[in-house]
Design a protein around this motif. Structure first.
Motif, PDB file in Angstrom:
ATOM      1  N   ILE A 174       0.784  -1.198   0.239  1.00  0.00           N
ATOM      2  CA  ILE A 174      -0.010  -0.170   0.023  1.00  0.00           C
ATOM      3  C   ILE A 174       0.721   1.377   0.004  1.00  0.00           C
ATOM      4  O   ILE A 174       1.808   1.513   0.708  1.00  0.00           O
ATOM      5  CB  ILE A 174      -0.966  -0.040   1.167  1.00  0.00           C
ATOM      6  N   GLU A 175       0.578   2.046  -1.009  1.00  0.00           N
ATOM      7  CA  GLU A 175       1.399   3.381  -1.028  1.00  0.00           C
ATOM      8  C   GLU A 175       0.468   4.454  -1.239  1.00  0.00           C
ATOM      9  O   GLU A 175      -0.446   4.640  -2.044  1.00  0.00           O
ATOM     10  CB  GLU A 175       2.446   3.201  -2.319  1.00  0.00           C
ATOM     11  N   ASP A 176       0.860   5.604  -0.317  1.00  0.00           N
ATOM     12  CA  ASP A 176       0.231   6.869  -0.323  1.00  0.00           C
ATOM     13  C   ASP A 176       0.826   7.903  -1.476  1.00  0.00           C
ATOM     14  O   ASP A 176       1.881   7.660  -1.917  1.00  0.00           O
ATOM     15  CB  ASP A 176       0.001   7.536   1.126  1.00  0.00           C
ATOM     16  N   GLN A 177       0.310   8.937  -1.483  1.00  0.00           N
ATOM     17  CA  GLN A 177       0.810   9.894  -2.562  1.00  0.00           C
ATOM     18  C   GLN A 177       2.125  10.659  -2.149  1.00  0.00           C
ATOM     19  O   GLN A 177       2.771  11.002  -2.896  1.00  0.00           O
ATOM     20  CB  GLN A 177      -0.291  10.887  -2.568  1.00  0.00           C
ATOM     21  N   ALA A 178       2.420  10.286  -1.045  1.00  0.00           N
ATOM     22  CA  ALA A 178       3.765  11.001  -0.761  1.00  0.00           C
ATOM     23  C   ALA A 178       4.886   9.976  -0.572  1.00  0.00           C
ATOM     24  O   ALA A 178       6.009  10.177  -0.495  1.00  0.00           O
ATOM     25  CB  ALA A 178       3.578  11.436   1.142  1.00  0.00           C
ATOM     26  N   VAL A 181       5.088   3.777   2.419  1.00  0.00           N
ATOM     27  CA  VAL A 181       4.697   2.263   1.877  1.00  0.00           C
ATOM     28  C   VAL A 181       4.396   1.307   3.211  1.00  0.00           C
ATOM     29  O   VAL A 181       5.233   1.376   4.088  1.00  0.00           O
ATOM     30  CB  VAL A 181       5.795   1.573   1.146  1.00  0.00           C
ATOM     31  N   ILE A 182       3.351   0.857   3.297  1.00  0.00           N
ATOM     32  CA  ILE A 182       3.085  -0.199   4.214  1.00  0.00           C
ATOM     33  C   ILE A 182       2.611  -1.603   3.383  1.00  0.00           C
ATOM     34  O   ILE A 182       1.877  -1.281   2.688  1.00  0.00           O
ATOM     35  CB  ILE A 182       1.614   0.151   5.079  1.00  0.00           C
ATOM     36  N   ALA A 201       9.709  -1.373   2.334  1.00  0.00           N
ATOM     37  CA  ALA A 201       8.592  -0.698   2.998  1.00  0.00           C
ATOM     38  C   ALA A 201       8.949  -0.068   4.348  1.00  0.00           C
ATOM     39  O   ALA A 201       9.806  -0.321   5.072  1.00  0.00           O
ATOM     40  CB  ALA A 201       7.696  -1.989   3.399  1.00  0.00           C
ATOM     41  N   ASP A 202       8.139   1.197   4.555  1.00  0.00           N
ATOM     42  CA  ASP A 202       8.185   1.854   6.025  1.00  0.00           C
ATOM     43  C   ASP A 202       7.857   0.972   6.976  1.00  0.00           C
ATOM     44  O   ASP A 202       8.441   1.112   8.218  1.00  0.00           O
ATOM     45  CB  ASP A 202       7.606   2.959   5.894  1.00  0.00           C
ATOM     46  N   VAL A 203       6.760   0.210   6.817  1.00  0.00           N
ATOM     47  CA  VAL A 203       6.179  -0.292   7.990  1.00  0.00           C
ATOM     48  C   VAL A 203       5.852  -2.114   7.140  1.00  0.00           C
ATOM     49  O   VAL A 203       4.943  -2.049   6.048  1.00  0.00           O
ATOM     50  CB  VAL A 203       4.812  -0.072   8.757  1.00  0.00           C
ATOM     51  N   PHE A 204       6.307  -2.886   7.653  1.00  0.00           N
ATOM     52  CA  PHE A 204       6.106  -4.551   7.055  1.00  0.00           C
ATOM     53  C   PHE A 204       5.570  -5.286   8.246  1.00  0.00           C
ATOM     54  O   PHE A 204       6.028  -5.812   9.186  1.00  0.00           O
ATOM     55  CB  PHE A 204       7.372  -4.957   6.798  1.00  0.00           C
ATOM     56  N   VAL A 205       3.900  -5.395   7.977  1.00  0.00           N
ATOM     57  CA  VAL A 205       3.216  -6.015   8.842  1.00  0.00           C
ATOM     58  C   VAL A 205       3.312  -7.596   8.550  1.00  0.00           C
ATOM     59  O   VAL A 205       2.740  -7.904   7.513  1.00  0.00           O
ATOM     60  CB  VAL A 205       1.842  -5.526   8.948  1.00  0.00           C
TER      61      VAL A 205
END
Length: 276
Positions: A174-178, A181-182, A201-205
């Motif tokens: 999942i990536e936002d406009q900024a 990445v999650i 990824a900034d956060v890898f769940v």
């Protein structure tokens, strides 16, 4: 964007948590978008502590095992029969069909799988004539996930990566406009698809349902050790371990992951939030 853990228990709801469910929120142009990632056993009840289900913009299901999807049947009841959805002003129907359909993304066959889970034959009911076929499309709009395909929900771009599990299953990037990445692993063993999904990824769940030296089966779940190895190979910045069943020692799983991944490691708990 903000991610909130709703259900973190692996394989079934535990005494302290519902099964798998995460709430993803992101704003653009003064509009808040809300997406549920998986809606497993018991998660619909817990979700209502954080958001009104009528405000959801989409549901995305990583795969069709009950601990990841079964409470969509409860969401169908919520969107079909709550009087505020079908008895308002001059509009009146017997179900919530006058509401806009809620997009539900999942593997091929999601509609049929959930309809089968919800439907019950009337049997010897004395009012069997009132029974009717189950048609979840009256409130949901179903869309198939496919390997490598991306779709957008508001400011979010979600890409599906096919991973190793006994049924068709996807990790979600999942990536936002900024550019934040999650990555959510869904259920998977160690594989190239999962590494690619979690790349930087900034956060890898990441799920870690198995323990080393206890669970020998492959192609089903990760151990903490293998979750850490995937996070390291992907260059993930933060690792969050989830989907840990009640019978598994979460601290042991975390220690396994730390042997392979030197970055921050957290155990997912209901109510945990990550803001990017």
């Amino acid at each position: 964007m903000r991610l909130t853990a709703i259900g973190t228990s692996g394989s079934f709801a535990g005494p302290a948590s519902a099964a798998s469910c995460y709430l993803l929120e992101a704003a653009v142009d003064h509009r808040e978008y809300r997406v549920v990632i998986d809606l497993g056993s018991g998660a619909l009840g817990a979700l209502q502590n954080y958001v009104d289900p009528s405000s959801l913009d989409a549901v995305v299901l990583s795969h069709l095992h009950p601990d990841h999807c079964l409470d969509v049947t409860g969401l169908y009841v919520y969107r079909s029969y709550d009087p505020k959805y079908f008895n308002c002003g001059d509009a009146h129907t017997d179900t919530g069909a006058i509401r806009a359909s809620l997009p539900v993304w999942g593997p091929a066959g999601t509609h049929e799988r959930l309809a089968a889970a919800y439907h019950t034959e009337p049997g010897l009911s004395p009012v069997a004539g009132q029974s009717h076929p189950t048609d979840l499309s009256t409130v949901f709009a179903f869309h198939d996930l496919t390997p490598g395909a991306s779709f957008t929900i508001g400011p979010l771009t979600i890409t599906a990566f096919l991973v190793e599990h006994p049924v068709e299953a996807y990790a979600l990037r999942i990536e936002d406009q900024a550019g934040h990445v999650i990555t959510y692993s869904g259920d998977s063993d160690e594989c190239d698809g999962l590494v690619e999904a979690a790349r930087v990824a900034d956060v890898f769940v990441c799920e870690a349902a198995f323990q080393e030296d206890r669970d020998a089966a492959r192609g089903i779940h990760l151990t903490g050790l293998r979750a850490g190895r995937v996070a390291d190979a992907a260059g993930a910045k933060n690792l969050v371990l989830t989907h840990i069943p009640p019978w598994t020692d979460a601290c042991m799983v975390r220690a396994e992951a730390a042997a392979e991944f030197s970055g921050p490691i957290e155990l997912a708990r209901p109510g945990n939030t990550w803001q990017l």
